[in-house]
Design a protein around this motif. Structure first.
Motif, PDB file in Angstrom:
ATOM      1  N   ASP A   1       0.725  -1.127  -0.163  1.00 11.22           N
ATOM      2  CA  ASP A   1       0.065   0.038   0.077  1.00 11.22           C
ATOM      3  C   ASP A   1       0.744   1.321  -0.020  1.00 11.22           C
ATOM      4  OD1 ASP A   1      -2.230  -1.721   0.167  1.00 11.22           O
ATOM      5  OD2 ASP A   1      -2.308  -1.432   2.460  1.00 11.22           O
ATOM      6  N   GLU A   2       2.107   1.407   0.871  1.00 10.50           N
ATOM      7  CA  GLU A   2       2.778   2.240   0.630  1.00 10.50           C
ATOM      8  C   GLU A   2       3.726   2.742  -0.482  1.00 10.50           C
ATOM      9  OE1 GLU A   2       5.201   1.597   3.859  1.00 10.50           O
ATOM     10  OE2 GLU A   2       3.609   1.898   5.742  1.00 10.50           O
ATOM     11  N   ASP A   3       3.921   1.446  -1.253  1.00  8.48           N
ATOM     12  CA  ASP A   3       4.592   1.462  -2.395  1.00  8.48           C
ATOM     13  C   ASP A   3       3.654   2.309  -3.416  1.00  8.48           C
ATOM     14  OD1 ASP A   3       6.811   0.066  -1.626  1.00  8.48           O
ATOM     15  OD2 ASP A   3       5.867  -1.940  -2.555  1.00  8.48           O
ATOM     16  N   LEU A   4       2.379   2.001  -3.445  1.00  8.62           N
ATOM     17  CA  LEU A   4       1.183   2.629  -4.277  1.00  8.62           C
ATOM     18  C   LEU A   4       1.269   3.838  -4.130  1.00  8.62           C
ATOM     19  CD1 LEU A   4      -1.084   2.471  -6.173  1.00  8.62           C
ATOM     20  CD2 LEU A   4      -2.496   1.574  -4.471  1.00  8.62           C
ATOM     21  N   LEU A   5       1.104   4.298  -2.698  1.00 15.13           N
ATOM     22  CA  LEU A   5       1.046   5.696  -2.377  1.00 15.13           C
ATOM     23  C   LEU A   5       2.276   6.506  -2.884  1.00 15.13           C
ATOM     24  CD1 LEU A   5      -0.609   8.087  -0.928  1.00 15.13           C
ATOM     25  CD2 LEU A   5       0.387   7.341   1.260  1.00 15.13           C
ATOM     26  N   PHE A   6       3.298   5.982  -2.739  1.00 19.30           N
ATOM     27  CA  PHE A   6       4.856   6.687  -3.137  1.00 19.30           C
ATOM     28  C   PHE A   6       4.883   6.956  -4.631  1.00 19.30           C
ATOM     29  CE2 PHE A   6       8.898   6.137  -4.921  1.00 19.30           C
ATOM     30  CZ  PHE A   6       9.744   6.871  -4.056  1.00 19.30           C
ATOM     31  N   VAL A   7       4.369   6.024  -5.423  1.00 15.45           N
ATOM     32  CA  VAL A   7       4.324   6.383  -6.819  1.00 15.45           C
ATOM     33  C   VAL A   7       3.530   7.070  -7.325  1.00 15.45           C
ATOM     34  CG1 VAL A   7       3.993   5.069  -9.150  1.00 15.45           C
ATOM     35  CG2 VAL A   7       5.374   3.673  -7.349  1.00 15.45           C
ATOM     36  N   GLU A   8       2.181   7.118  -6.664  1.00 18.10           N
ATOM     37  CA  GLU A   8       1.102   8.072  -6.914  1.00 18.10           C
ATOM     38  C   GLU A   8       1.579   9.538  -6.676  1.00 18.10           C
ATOM     39  OE1 GLU A   8      -3.418   8.701  -6.230  1.00 18.10           O
ATOM     40  OE2 GLU A   8      -2.476   7.391  -4.919  1.00 18.10           O
ATOM     41  N   ASN A   9       2.305   9.838  -5.316  1.00 23.45           N
ATOM     42  CA  ASN A   9       2.795  11.072  -4.859  1.00 23.45           C
ATOM     43  C   ASN A   9       4.103  11.278  -6.089  1.00 23.45           C
ATOM     44  OD1 ASN A   9       1.180  11.384  -2.955  1.00 23.45           O
ATOM     45  ND2 ASN A   9       2.722  10.404  -1.379  1.00 23.45           N
ATOM     46  N   LEU A  10       4.893  10.576  -6.445  1.00 26.16           N
ATOM     47  CA  LEU A  10       5.920  10.780  -7.417  1.00 26.16           C
ATOM     48  C   LEU A  10       5.240  11.285  -8.827  1.00 26.16           C
ATOM     49  CD1 LEU A  10       8.914  10.731  -8.169  1.00 26.16           C
ATOM     50  CD2 LEU A  10       8.669   8.218  -8.966  1.00 26.16           C
ATOM     51  N   ALA A  11       4.139  10.624  -9.246  1.00 26.25           N
ATOM     52  CA  ALA A  11       3.584  11.200 -10.481  1.00 26.25           C
ATOM     53  C   ALA A  11       3.032  12.684 -10.444  1.00 26.25           C
ATOM     54  CB  ALA A  11       2.705  10.239 -10.774  1.00 26.25           C
ATOM     55  N   GLU A  12       2.584  12.686  -9.108  1.00 29.68           N
ATOM     56  CA  GLU A  12       1.930  14.167  -8.840  1.00 29.68           C
ATOM     57  C   GLU A  12       3.150  15.168  -8.948  1.00 29.68           C
ATOM     58  OE1 GLU A  12      -0.945  16.602  -5.362  1.00 29.68           O
ATOM     59  OE2 GLU A  12      -0.366  14.336  -5.544  1.00 29.68           O
ATOM     60  N   GLN A  13       4.103  14.942  -8.186  1.00 26.34           N
ATOM     61  CA  GLN A  13       5.427  15.803  -8.018  1.00 26.34           C
ATOM     62  C   GLN A  13       5.916  16.042  -9.558  1.00 26.34           C
ATOM     63  OE1 GLN A  13       8.386  13.741  -5.717  1.00 26.34           O
ATOM     64  NE2 GLN A  13       6.835  13.642  -3.986  1.00 26.34           N
ATOM     65  N   LEU A  14       5.940  15.166 -10.709  1.00 26.59           N
ATOM     66  CA  LEU A  14       6.334  15.368 -11.891  1.00 26.59           C
ATOM     67  C   LEU A  14       5.140  15.888 -12.793  1.00 26.59           C
ATOM     68  CD1 LEU A  14       8.590  12.025 -12.089  1.00 26.59           C
ATOM     69  CD2 LEU A  14       9.323  14.395 -11.639  1.00 26.59           C
ATOM     70  N   CYS A  15       4.002  15.945 -12.282  1.00 27.43           N
ATOM     71  CA  CYS A  15       2.688  16.475 -13.060  1.00 27.43           C
ATOM     72  C   CYS A  15       2.635  15.368 -14.177  1.00 27.43           C
ATOM     73  CB  CYS A  15       3.091  17.836 -13.766  1.00 27.43           C
ATOM     74  SG  CYS A  15       3.559  19.106 -12.231  1.00 27.43           S
ATOM     75  N   LEU A  16       2.469  14.329 -13.788  1.00 22.08           N
ATOM     76  CA  LEU A  16       2.289  13.235 -14.966  1.00 22.08           C
ATOM     77  C   LEU A  16       1.050  12.492 -14.416  1.00 22.08           C
ATOM     78  CD1 LEU A  16       5.819  11.655 -15.403  1.00 22.08           C
ATOM     79  CD2 LEU A  16       4.736  13.369 -16.861  1.00 22.08           C
ATOM     80  N   PRO A  17       0.116  12.056 -15.429  1.00 29.50           N
ATOM     81  CA  PRO A  17      -0.944  11.257 -15.255  1.00 29.50           C
ATOM     82  C   PRO A  17      -0.638   9.863 -14.576  1.00 29.50           C
ATOM     83  CG  PRO A  17      -0.569  11.307 -17.606  1.00 29.50           C
ATOM     84  CD  PRO A  17       0.332  12.309 -16.877  1.00 29.50           C
ATOM     85  N   PHE A  18      -1.298   9.413 -13.666  1.00 32.27           N
ATOM     86  CA  PHE A  18      -1.255   8.140 -12.990  1.00 32.27           C
ATOM     87  C   PHE A  18      -2.420   7.030 -12.968  1.00 32.27           C
ATOM     88  CE2 PHE A  18      -1.591   6.020  -8.847  1.00 32.27           C
ATOM     89  CZ  PHE A  18      -0.674   5.268  -8.964  1.00 32.27           C
ATOM     90  N   SER A  19      -2.037   5.886 -13.175  1.00 37.18           N
ATOM     91  CA  SER A  19      -2.972   4.713 -13.090  1.00 37.18           C
ATOM     92  C   SER A  19      -2.545   3.694 -12.310  1.00 37.18           C
ATOM     93  CB  SER A  19      -3.398   4.225 -14.550  1.00 37.18           C
ATOM     94  OG  SER A  19      -4.295   5.281 -15.337  1.00 37.18           O
ATOM     95  N   SER A  20      -3.293   3.088 -11.470  1.00 39.77           N
ATOM     96  CA  SER A  20      -2.890   1.897 -11.016  1.00 39.77           C
ATOM     97  C   SER A  20      -3.942   0.514 -10.832  1.00 39.77           C
ATOM     98  CB  SER A  20      -2.779   2.204  -9.266  1.00 39.77           C
ATOM     99  OG  SER A  20      -3.904   2.419  -8.752  1.00 39.77           O
ATOM    100  N   ALA A  21      -3.562  -0.636 -10.786  1.00 36.46           N
ATOM    101  CA  ALA A  21      -4.418  -1.601 -10.807  1.00 36.46           C
ATOM    102  C   ALA A  21      -4.032  -2.715  -9.703  1.00 36.46           C
ATOM    103  CB  ALA A  21      -4.277  -2.399 -12.010  1.00 36.46           C
ATOM    104  N   ARG A  22      -4.984  -3.336  -9.115  1.00 36.78           N
ATOM    105  CA  ARG A  22      -4.825  -4.327  -7.908  1.00 36.78           C
ATOM    106  C   ARG A  22      -5.000  -5.761  -8.520  1.00 36.78           C
ATOM    107  NH1 ARG A  22      -4.807  -2.742  -2.425  1.00 36.78           N
ATOM    108  NH2 ARG A  22      -4.870  -0.281  -2.230  1.00 36.78           N
ATOM    109  N   MET A  23      -3.996  -6.673  -8.208  1.00 34.61           N
ATOM    110  CA  MET A  23      -3.993  -8.032  -8.591  1.00 34.61           C
ATOM    111  C   MET A  23      -4.127  -8.999  -7.645  1.00 34.61           C
ATOM    112  SD  MET A  23      -3.875  -7.683 -11.756  1.00 34.61           S
ATOM    113  CE  MET A  23      -3.595  -6.073 -13.103  1.00 34.61           C
ATOM    114  N   ASP A  24      -4.798  -9.864  -7.857  1.00 34.92           N
ATOM    115  CA  ASP A  24      -4.971 -11.125  -6.802  1.00 34.92           C
ATOM    116  C   ASP A  24      -3.897 -12.266  -7.327  1.00 34.92           C
ATOM    117  OD1 ASP A  24      -5.180 -13.001  -4.990  1.00 34.92           O
ATOM    118  OD2 ASP A  24      -7.293 -13.572  -5.434  1.00 34.92           O
ATOM    119  N   VAL A  25      -2.617 -11.882  -7.045  1.00 32.29           N
ATOM    120  CA  VAL A  25      -1.508 -12.976  -7.446  1.00 32.29           C
ATOM    121  C   VAL A  25      -1.546 -14.131  -6.985  1.00 32.29           C
ATOM    122  CG1 VAL A  25       0.991 -13.295  -7.508  1.00 32.29           C
ATOM    123  CG2 VAL A  25       0.109 -10.895  -8.085  1.00 32.29           C
TER     124      VAL A  25
END
Length: 464
Positions: free
Chosen positions: A68-92
């Motif tokens: 969950d923290e990885d997801l939040l980190f990447v989302e914040n990084l995309a926001e800092q760089l002003c880039l669009p962001f998408s995520s998906a959850r998988m039941d590996v």
């Protein structure tokens, strides 16, 4: 070194034509060092490359709060760089269990499937991943240790449909130096230090041993090997396309039927590729067949008699029928398929059974009996409609034509040399509570056409 990595990256991307200008590119970012550096390099050169970036993140559902923290980190990084962001959850874990895969294999397949979905949904030219030269070397050593063929030595491809690897030229040490100089934050995955995983033992034990004890650079040598093999595989692409055409011609409903002479005409490398393509068609996902498994199967083909069967994969059966090999999914042998109702007139397309059935009522004088096993004739007056079509089940009995007593359907099929997966998928036709025909094998004597029969039910069966 930082500037040299930046310019080496741009040169590598341009020389290999990895990125098309004026088309959006997805960037797979896990939050780890490699993918974060890739994102920063692409963002630095995006104006020069004329490319719009999308940040993409897959949550594997395996590491709880850390994921969950990885997801939040990447989302914040995309926001800092002003880039669009998408995520998906998988039941590996669930996918691995249901498809009988390791967690690593399941995660790899689900990631690539999601990348291709994003490509189509967002209109991306491709998705870039952070694989680098050290990953390539580790992958090749893993495959050598576990057993592989020529294509396995091609390693991680620079380009494949929907995916590009712009960092494949770079060493891990260069990437670390770039991250340090830029002061880049990234996430550490503790599983990368877990020595239970073969890749980590190769990275932290075998690679240093090769450098220190044998005095050579395994990464550079293995990278060169992969490029040579990739050229050879590219040269063989026309043959691989011919294999796909051969498989398309061999498809019959939900199974693939291949003449043994066609299979044996290929040399061994192409036979492996042929089997992999067949498995991919049936499993609906890429599959790598080990050479050990291939040789076991190849020996079976040479000695198998009609009716013999072989489990090429836990979910794929092969049986020999005369001069053909029949490949079918395990589900095709499942007796639990819902019964299908058949009215006395009409054509019924039944893909779940792999059959097309035509039912027709005829006057007795219009019937011409033949030895064609695809056609059955029954006394219509003895039948209760609608008839039911289903797989035979343990305990099913009927009275074979010409006999006075009943027999188990299972024993009847065995006596007729119908065995293995072919046996399990044989359908029966039921009227009321009685089996009137074992399709393709014979009818029940009580429902045969007699001298005083006035109306006849003609049943014609065609495989699709």
């Amino acid at each position: 070194m930082t500037r040299s990595l930046e310019h080496a990256f741009l040169r590598f991307v341009n020389e290999n034509r990895l990125i098309e200008p004026n088309r959006p590119l997805g960037v797979a970012v896990s939050g780890g060092m490699d993918s974060v550096v890739l994102l920063h390099l692409l963002n630095q050169w995006r104006a020069r490359l004329k490319v719009h970036l999308y940040v993409l993140h897959v949550h594997h559902g395996l590491r709880g709060q850390e994921a969950d923290e990885d997801l939040l980190f990447v989302e914040n990084l995309a926001e800092q760089l002003c880039l669009p962001f998408s995520s998906a959850r998988m039941d590996v874990r669930g996918y691995a269990r249901s498809h009988r895969l390791s967690l690593e294999e399941a995660g790899h397949l689900l990631r690539e499937q999601q990348f291709l979905r994003w490509r189509d949904e967002l209109g991306l030219q491709a998705v870039a991943t952070g694989h680098h030269a050290d990953d390539q070397a580790e992958t090749l050593l893993m495959r050598l240790i576990q057993g592989t063929g020529i294509e396995g030595l091609a390693g991680i491809r620079l380009k494949k449909p929907g995916l590009v690897r712009p960092l494949l030229f770079a060493r891990r040490s260069e990437i670390q130096h770039f991250a340090l100089r830029r002061g880049l934050a990234y996430r550490e995955d503790p599983s990368n230090r877990n020595m239970r995983f073969l890749r980590n033992r190769i990275r932290h034990r075998l690679m240093p041993l090769l450098r220190e004890e044998f005095g050579f650079d395994p990464e550079s040598n293995l990278l060169h090997l992969s490029l040579v093999v990739q050229d050879w595989v590219a040269f063989m692409e026309p043959e691989l396309e011919n294999l796909k055409k051969q498989i398309n011609k061999a498809r019959v409903g939900n199974q693939i039927e291949l003449d043994i002479s066609v299979y044996q005409a290929y040399f061994s490398w192409l036979r492996v590729r042929l089997l992999e393509q067949i498995l991919q068609e049936i499993l609906n996902r890429p599959y790598r067949l080990s050479y050990r498994r291939f040789h076991q199967f190849d020996r079976w083909v040479q000695r198998a008699q009609t009716g013999a069967h072989y489990a090429l994969h836990p979910a794929v059966w092969v049986w020999r029928r005369d001069d053909r090999l029949v490949f079918l999914p395990e589900a095709a042998t499942d007796a639990s398929l819902d019964p299908v109702s058949l009215e006395p007139e009409g054509e019924f397309e039944l893909p779940e059974f792999g059959l097309r059935i035509t039912v027709e009522l005829l006057p007795r004088e219009a019937v011409e009996f033949t030895r064609d096993r695809t056609v059955e004739f029954l006394d219509a007056a003895q039948l209760e409609f609608p008839l039911l079509l289903r797989r035979w089940q343990p305990g099913d009995r009927f009275v074979p034509l010409g006999m006075s007593g009943s027999r188990l359907v299972s024993d009847f099929l065995t006596d007729r040399a119908v065995r293995g997966p072919e046996k399990r998928q044989v359908p029966v036709l039921v009227s009321g509570h009685r089996i009137v025909a074992v399709l393709g094998q014979g009818i029940d004597d009580r429902f045969k056409v007699k001298e005083n029969t006035k109306r006849v039910l003609k049943i014609q069966v065609e495989r699709i």
